[in-house]
Design an enzyme around this catalytic site. Structure first.
Site, PDB file in Angstrom:
ATOM      1  CG  ASP A   1     -32.341  28.063  42.200  1.00 50.29           C
ATOM      2  OD1 ASP A   1     -32.412  27.907  43.397  1.00 50.29           O
ATOM      3  OD2 ASP A   1     -32.239  27.821  41.680  1.00 50.29           O
TER       4      ASP A   1
HETATM    5  C1  BGC Z   1     -28.539  28.345  43.877  1.00 52.29           C
HETATM    6  C2  BGC Z   1     -29.805  26.600  44.255  1.00 52.29           C
HETATM    7  C3  BGC Z   1     -29.857  27.035  45.676  1.00 52.29           C
HETATM    8  C4  BGC Z   1     -30.660  28.100  45.949  1.00 52.29           C
HETATM    9  C5  BGC Z   1     -30.860  27.913  48.089  1.00 52.29           C
HETATM   10  C6  BGC Z   1     -30.066  29.162  44.280  1.00 52.29           C
HETATM   11  O1  BGC Z   1     -28.962  31.025  44.302  1.00 52.29           O
HETATM   12  O2  BGC Z   1     -29.082  27.970  42.565  1.00 52.29           O
HETATM   13  O3  BGC Z   1     -28.884  25.905  43.621  1.00 52.29           O
HETATM   14  O4  BGC Z   1     -30.365  26.241  46.013  1.00 52.29           O
HETATM   15  O5  BGC Z   1     -30.411  29.475  45.516  1.00 52.29           O
HETATM   16  O6  BGC Z   1     -29.207  28.559  48.415  1.00 52.29           O
END
Ligand code: BGC
Length: 799
Positions: free
Chosen positions: A327
């Protein structure tokens, strides 16, 4: 304000607008661093067995990441790569409006030319993705195409209801269609990868990200996970309108203690295996091309450094062959988690635990090659991670078709057939919570067109932007038909009065007085109240109070005091604790955030052109103190409902009931349904046979039938649910567990028989030997309209 972290020179904290939230979160990351939509793939039966809990995935999906033809291509390319080029494939940055925060880098073009980047995300125009791709494909030594990603969560330009709403349809076929539309629109801009679906089980309404998932149940969550994966990935990944799914956040992220986002999680292995893992497993079996490792620490080991979940379960037990993506900066967050004291250690720990690709941290870019050169990471491990990435790129056909046709981009968006699916999805997502007698003695809803003057009051009555939900991708407010616009079109200007009453979070006395005066002039009031979607739901939007924000409760009470009949339409990303409203308002509809067709879907529903059929996918709490609240709770030794027992020394609150306001699976219709008794095909099953069945094909272990009759005056759709309970097992089991559901249409007076076929998996548990097994047990089965009702049928599993 400049970022205090040592790794970057971030000045602006803002995240890409495509997230639909303001973006101070990225700044936080740094702080932490210090159809004709068809053809669609064949739809799965709605009453399908849950994913099995272990064992390698048996499926090799042609045109998917496990296609055997990919292997030789991957190996041939891998042999030509230098160590630096290999590491490049494992590096991912955000290159949207928020270029570089979290990393301090803006030199992507230069890096791409050198083969130092494998994937970019947050690019949303075909022109831009082609421009970056040209550098990769025409200037880098090995011409490996980039993979472009985006959070396409509940639609791209055609926005559908938020995932919690989509799940409330209990209609995986419809959800698959919505995901297919999203894939078609997104791929027209060059995006071939979405960070969706979020399949985290959410048992706590305080957690804002409940809005992004399918609620609290692993069986329904599995069905929804499969629907999204099939919709995004289509029948072949290399079709130009297919996009790779990324199931997230692996694993346990939704169990954040106190419902506070990013907080730690403690989950026992049986609960992990039976509750949190099944939707991921189902997505893997359905061929998901990637998985995202979460932010949370799971039982003390951060999910992005957790070899047990990433290697043992995901790779060894399930045979997953796609990409594990971190993530956003979750590799770097191993430092504040406290399991790495520097970037090199964080990179090593995440990588060796099984995270293939580093989203945004830049730590693989900075350290991985050196870690290999110094013997701290075997090059063979790097090769394996690169294989996982290349396999997805080959499966997507990126080497043959790296570019997107810029001339087709605009025409791909918001097609009329897409809007039709958006309206259907919105209508089926609405959950009618209450519908008591109106002035004439009949239920207040549906309304008649001749109702008289309708006052539409509330901050969300004419709010288009909020209808786009917490993660609206490229959705635009001007694409939305608001509630007020649709109501005016339906009833005409003469019959609709309107007043805001208050803003979502704050309001003036004057606004309030104006709304009361407006209500007094009307024959009926529709109140549109709720949360602010991007600010109060989704990521980093946990709440400790779950009432109506601002002065909305006051507005509600003042409007009800006028004595006019009131319909309350709630817009929210979670259930809200509104005991006063459920006591004092005649009709309440949970509308979630319905997407671009919000207005037409609401008007058609309130005026009876569409009959509500959505059912809750989360238990609706009476008060925050009940959270986490979920129907499939484990039995206790002192259940509150024990018969002839001591009324005091039981598991209960002194000041609140244990039961929810509305149970999981609940939802009313404008008609009524009567359920016949639950009938089972056998009174006795043999554990030995069921255990043998677990490892072989999907045998039918038990058939369960019940008749359902529409006892009302209108046609309606009912979601019939099947639950079981096991008693006498080695590990305590839930008081009920969903094992099947079927959405059926019934004409007035019509009776249909519904038949469920349960496979051996339905009876399997994660036992006291840490194994999946069916154990001798007493089994109770219910076919019911929700998780709190139904007539039981009993059988036994004998050795
Ligand atoms: C979130 C994810 C997301 C990623 C990319 C993160 O802060 O937890 O769900 O896909 O950002 O934007």
């Amino acid at each position: 304000m400049a970022c205090p972290c040592l790794n970057c020179s971030l000045i602006s904290p803002f995240r890409p607008a495509v997230r639909g939230v303001n973006a101070a979160r990225k700044f936080l990351s740094c702080l932490l661093l210090v159809f004709a939509v068809f053809p669609i793939a064949p739809a799965q039966a709605q009453a399908r067995p849950a994913a099995s809990l272990q064992g390698p995935s048996p499926t090799v999906i042609q045109g998917g990441i496990a296609d055997p033809s990919l292997g030789p291509k991957v190996e041939a390319l891998l042999r030509k790569m230098t160590l630096e080029e290999k590491v490049g494939q494992l590096v991912q940055y955000s290159a949207g409006q928020a270029t570089g925060p979290g990393t301090g880098r803006t030199d992507y073009k230069d890096m791409i030319g050198k083969g130092q980047i494998g994937a970019l995300f947050n690019i949303t125009k075909a022109r831009d993705s082609n421009a970056f791709q040209r550098i990769a494909v025409e200037q880098s030594r090995l011409r490996v195409p980039l993979l472009f990603g985006l959070d396409v969560i509940h639609g791209f330009r055609t926005e559908f209801p938020i995932p919690l709403g989509l799940a409330s349809t209990w209609n995986p076929v419809l959800v698959e269609k919505a995901a297919r539309v999203a894939a078609r629109e997104a791929s027209a801009t060059g995006i071939r990868w979405t960070f969706s679906p979020m399949v985290d089980i959410a048992r706590d309404a305080r957690w804002g990200r409940m809005a992004e998932g399918a609620g609290e149940d692993p069986f329904l969550g599995s069905a929804m996970a499969v629907a999204y994966v099939r919709g995004y990935q289509g029948s072949r990944l290399d079709a130009p309108d297919s996009i790779a799914a990324c199931v997230k956040h692996y694993v346990g992220y939704g169990a954040a203690e106190g419902g506070r986002d990013y907080n730690t999680t403690e989950i026992s292995e049986p609960t992990l295996r039976q509750i949190y893992l099944p939707p991921f497993r189902s997505a893997v079996d359905a061929g998901t091309a990637s998985i995202m490792s979460g932010f949370n620490a799971l039982n003390g080991i951060p999910a992005s450094a957790n070899a047990f979940t990433l290697k043992q379960i995901l790779r060894k037990e399930w045979g997953f062959q796609g990409i594990v993506d971190s993530d956003w900066t979750s590799v770097a967050e191993l430092i504040p988690h406290g399991i790495a004291n520097d970037g090199a250690t964080a990179a090593r720990r995440a990588f060796l635990a099984g995270v293939d690709m580093d989203m945004v941290s830049s730590l693989y870019h900075d350290h991985l090659a050196h870690l290999v050169q110094t013997g701290q990471v075997p090059e063979a491990a790097v090769d394996q991670a690169v294989r996982n990435v290349l396999r997805v790129k080959f499966a997507l056909g990126l080497f043959e078709h790296p570019y997107v046709d810029e001339t087709k981009e605009d025409a791909a968006m918001l097609r009329p057939d897409y809007l039709q699916i958006a309206r259907d999805a919105a209508e089926q997502s609405f959950v009618l919570l209450k519908n008591s007698a109106g002035p004439g003695g009949a239920p207040l809803l549906p309304l008649s067109k001749t109702v008289g003057k309708v006052a539409l009051i509330g901050p969300l009555a004419n709010d288009s932007a909020n209808m786009l939900g917490c993660w609206g991708a490229l959705g635009r407010a001007e694409d939305v038909t608001s509630f007020q616009t649709a109501l005016l079109a339906y009833l005409g200007n003469e019959s609709v009065l309107s007043s805001k009453g208050t803003g979502i979070s704050e309001g003036s006395d004057q606004e309030m007085a104006d709304a009361i005066a407006t209500a007094q002039k009307s024959d009926l009031v529709i109140l549109a109240l709720g949360e602010n979607a991007p600010e109060m739901t989704g990521e980093a939007a946990s709440r400790s109070k779950l009432g109506l924000p601002g002065r909305q409760q006051e507005l509600l009470e003042k409007i009800v005091a006028t004595g006019k009949p009131v319909v309350l339409v709630l817009f929210s990303g979670r259930p809200l604790t509104l005991p006063w409203a459920f006591e004092n308002v005649q009709a309440v509809l949970a509308a979630w955030f319905p997407g671009v067709q919000a207005g037409p879907a609401l008007v058609r529903t309130l005026f009876g052109e569409s009959n509500p059929s959505g059912k809750l996918v989360v238990s609706w709490p009476r008060s925050v103190g009940q959270e986490p609240l979920y129907y499939n709770a484990l039995s206790t030794g002192r259940p509150a409902n024990q018969q002839n027992g001591d009324p005091k020394f039981v598991s209960r609150y002194l000041d609140e009931q244990n039961s929810p306001q509305f149970p999981f699976g609940y939802g009313l219709s404008y008609t009524s349904f009567r359920y016949g008794p639950t009938e089972i095909g056998s009174k006795q099953l043999k554990a030995a046979n069921l255990n043998a069945g677990l490892r072989t094909a999907k045998d039918v272990a038990l058939t369960v039938t019940a008749s359902v009759t529409n006892t009302g005056q209108r046609a309606g759709e009912e979601v019939v649910q099947l639950y079981i309970r096991l008693q006498g097992t080695s590990v305590v089991q839930p008081v009920r567990a969903l094992k099947g559901f079927e959405r059926m249409t019934l004409a007035p007076g019509e009776t249909k028989s519904v038949r469920f076929s349960l496979s051996p998996d339905a009876f399997a548990i994660w036992n006291d030997h840490n194994q999946l097994a069916v154990e001798p047990a007493r089994v109770t089965v219910w076919v019911s309209p929700d998780s709190a009702h139904g007539t039981p049928a009993d059988l036994e599993i004998v050795p």
